[in-house]
Design a protein around this motif. Structure first.
Motif, mmCIF file in Angstrom:
data_model
loop_
_atom_site.group_PDB
_atom_site.id
_atom_site.type_symbol
_atom_site.label_atom_id
_atom_site.label_comp_id
_atom_site.label_asym_id
_atom_site.label_seq_id
_atom_site.Cartn_x
_atom_site.Cartn_y
_atom_site.Cartn_z
ATOM 1 N N GLY A 165 -6.558 45.265 55.550
ATOM 2 C CA GLY A 165 -7.719 44.506 55.096
ATOM 3 C C GLY A 165 -7.548 43.964 53.695
ATOM 4 O O GLY A 165 -8.051 42.879 53.375
ATOM 5 N N ALA A 166 -6.841 44.687 52.838
ATOM 6 C CA ALA A 166 -6.664 44.247 51.453
ATOM 7 C C ALA A 166 -5.771 43.019 51.342
ATOM 8 O O ALA A 166 -5.786 42.335 50.310
ATOM 9 C CB ALA A 166 -6.075 45.390 50.624
ATOM 10 N N GLY A 363 -6.320 59.814 48.362
ATOM 11 C CA GLY A 363 -5.142 59.442 47.581
ATOM 12 C C GLY A 363 -4.180 58.593 48.389
ATOM 13 O O GLY A 363 -3.686 57.557 47.916
ATOM 14 N N ALA A 364 -3.927 59.017 49.645
ATOM 15 C CA ALA A 364 -3.033 58.244 50.509
ATOM 16 C C ALA A 364 -3.616 56.872 50.831
ATOM 17 O O ALA A 364 -2.906 55.855 50.814
ATOM 18 C CB ALA A 364 -2.769 59.021 51.795
ATOM 19 N N ALA A 365 -4.923 56.834 51.117
ATOM 20 C CA ALA A 365 -5.555 55.558 51.445
ATOM 21 C C ALA A 365 -5.563 54.615 50.245
ATOM 22 O O ALA A 365 -5.371 53.401 50.390
ATOM 23 C CB ALA A 365 -6.978 55.804 51.934
ATOM 24 N N ALA A 366 -5.770 55.142 49.054
ATOM 25 C CA ALA A 366 -5.800 54.309 47.854
ATOM 26 C C ALA A 366 -4.450 53.657 47.597
ATOM 27 O O ALA A 366 -4.382 52.486 47.196
ATOM 28 C CB ALA A 366 -6.214 55.154 46.645
ATOM 29 N N VAL A 367 -3.391 54.399 47.837
ATOM 30 C CA VAL A 367 -2.049 53.838 47.620
ATOM 31 C C VAL A 367 -1.816 52.646 48.535
ATOM 32 O O VAL A 367 -1.351 51.572 48.099
ATOM 33 C CB VAL A 367 -0.979 54.923 47.839
ATOM 34 C CG1 VAL A 367 0.417 54.296 47.851
ATOM 35 C CG2 VAL A 367 -1.063 55.982 46.746
ATOM 36 N N LEU A 373 -3.355 44.981 48.460
ATOM 37 C CA LEU A 373 -3.824 44.007 47.473
ATOM 38 C C LEU A 373 -2.656 43.280 46.844
ATOM 39 O O LEU A 373 -2.669 42.044 46.680
ATOM 40 C CB LEU A 373 -4.653 44.702 46.393
ATOM 41 C CG LEU A 373 -6.058 45.152 46.767
ATOM 42 C CD1 LEU A 373 -6.688 45.918 45.599
ATOM 43 C CD2 LEU A 373 -6.932 43.946 47.143
ATOM 44 N N ALA A 374 -1.618 44.047 46.489
ATOM 45 C CA ALA A 374 -0.450 43.434 45.858
ATOM 46 C C ALA A 374 0.252 42.487 46.813
ATOM 47 O O ALA A 374 0.666 41.388 46.450
ATOM 48 C CB ALA A 374 0.508 44.527 45.385
ATOM 49 N N PHE A 375 0.378 42.904 48.076
ATOM 50 C CA PHE A 375 1.042 42.057 49.066
ATOM 51 C C PHE A 375 0.246 40.784 49.323
ATOM 52 O O PHE A 375 0.798 39.699 49.459
ATOM 53 C CB PHE A 375 1.230 42.829 50.366
ATOM 54 C CG PHE A 375 2.000 42.088 51.407
ATOM 55 C CD1 PHE A 375 3.385 41.975 51.333
ATOM 56 C CD2 PHE A 375 1.341 41.476 52.475
ATOM 57 C CE1 PHE A 375 4.088 41.262 52.302
ATOM 58 C CE2 PHE A 375 2.029 40.754 53.436
ATOM 59 C CZ PHE A 375 3.425 40.660 53.343
ATOM 60 N N GLY A 376 -1.093 40.937 49.387
ATOM 61 C CA GLY A 376 -1.937 39.763 49.601
ATOM 62 C C GLY A 376 -1.864 38.798 48.453
ATOM 63 O O GLY A 376 -1.874 37.573 48.637
ATOM 64 N N ALA A 377 -1.727 39.321 47.230
ATOM 65 C CA ALA A 377 -1.655 38.436 46.048
ATOM 66 C C ALA A 377 -0.355 37.649 46.040
ATOM 67 O O ALA A 377 -0.343 36.476 45.661
ATOM 68 C CB ALA A 377 -1.770 39.280 44.776
#
Length: 380
Positions: A165-166, A363-367, A373-377
């Motif tokens: 989703g990110a 913690g795992a989900a946040a990573v 997010l980085a991949f989408g950017a």
């Protein structure tokens, strides 16, 4: 031994404390009696004896209070809740909770309680621990697969849904990804548990002594035989093995099953003289492992039940940050629940186990969310 009342008049605070202790002892006795009603044999006798012991403690507080008993007080909330659970369920969960209740006894630091009462509470904790261990042993195989399956489903699918989703894809893609992750993970977990448990049982079965080996003992040459080698191979010293073999030959008139040993490594411990009636009896020896099908089915179902939770917001048409927040909250509650259950059954602090489970899962989900997010950017 019941102590005599103090000659000094007790303070109002002391009276309140003693009345609370009295109420708690009565409530704990009721819990043990409720549990005993659901048991048979020695377990029932043990639980009734624990209730009787709580009754002796009750007499101590009654004597201290004398004419100041006052109106009956309510036990603390946890003990009242245990009484409700004992009436409704009578399961290993209640025993695990009672184990923790006995461990919290304040008698060791309370001068108004006797040393014998403090010792009783500590021993009660060990008795309840042993009773709960029987249930834990029966649960451990299937329960392990269930907890691991649910936790893996919650964490892995939340991480997958948030990560995808990110990247900015549509909610339809996120939903499809979540459903695919649910099915793939559940099938993988079920197959893995089946292979794991089946392999473990096969390894243990290969190490189990031959149930018919004892039939060869009477035919061995007394002066030159290999029976001592059996005991040496199972861990005995040369001298002990020779002495054991000599004892077996000396007692052939009364037993022919001394070669049989209950468990691998229990050298020198002979099994009952009655042989198992079927192959299923041998499987009971490894009851705590569970069966391969039980483990596989539990793992599949619980992984799926955990993995569907992060997908629920998208199933109901939500998207964006709203879906992310709702999915995270739902998974967080589920992680707290599974962690608390593990804490209860293990005799550990439920809150600490719940928070630990939550921290690991989030913690795992946040990573993966940050990676998404980085991949989408980079793609925009």
């Amino acid at each position: 031994m019941i102590s005599t009342p103090s000659p000094a008049s007790p303070s109002p605070a002391e009276l309140r404390r003693w009345r609370q202790y009295l109420a708690d002892e009565r409530a704990e006795a009721r819990v043990y009696r409720e549990l005993a009603q659901r048991k048979t044999g020695s377990e029932r006798e043990i639980l009734d004896a624990l209730a009787d012991a709580e009754g002796r403690h009750e007499e101590h507080w009654l004597e201290l209070l004398g004419d100041d008993v006052g109106k009956p007080r309510r036990a603390d909330f946890r003990t009242r809740l245990l009484a409700v659970f004992a009436r409704r369920f009578g399961s290993v969960f209640v025993l695990a909770l009672m184990q923790r209740a006995e461990a919290r006894s304040p008698y060791e630091t309370d001068d108004d309680a006797t040393a014998a009462m403090a010792a009783d509470e500590r021993i009660h904790g060990e008795v309840v621990r042993s009773l709960a261990a029987r249930g834990r042993s029966r649960l451990s195989g299937t329960f392990r697969a269930a907890v691991f399956g649910a936790n893996d489903g919650l964490v892995s699918n939340l991480a997958l849904v948030l990560g995808i989703g990110a990247t900015g894809v549509s909610s339809t893609v996120v939903l499809a990804t979540g459903v695919a992750g649910l099915l793939a993970g559940a099938l993988s977990m079920g197959a893995g548990e089946f292979v794991s448990v089946r392999s473990q049982r096969e390894l243990l079965a290969a190490s189990t002594p031959d149930p018919d080996a004892h039939t060869a003992v009477p035919k061995l040459d007394v002066d030159a035989n290999e029976l001592a080698l059996v005991y040496r191979a199972r861990g005995m010293s040369s001298a002990d093995a020779a002495a054991k073999a000599a004892d077996v030959f000396g007692g052939l008139s009364t037993t022919t099953s001394a070669i049989r040993i209950q468990r691998v490594g229990d050298a020198g411990v002979t099994a009952p003289t009655v042989a198992p009636d079927s192959a299923d009896s041998a499987g009971d020896e490894h009851e705590e492992i569970g069966t391969a099908w039980q483990a596989a089915l539990s793992s599949f179902c619980f992984f799926a039940s955990g993995a569907v939770i992060p997908v629920l917001p998208y199933l109901f048409g939500l998207s964006g940050i709203v879906a992310v927040v709702i999915a995270s909250v739902l998974v967080g509650l589920a992680l707290l629940g599974t962690g608390a259950v593990v804490g209860l059954l293990s005799g550990g602090p439920p809150l600490r186990r719940a928070v630990r489970q939550l921290a690991i899962g989030f913690g795992a989900a946040a990573v993966t969310y940050l990676l998404g997010l980085a991949f989408g950017a980079t793609q925009s």
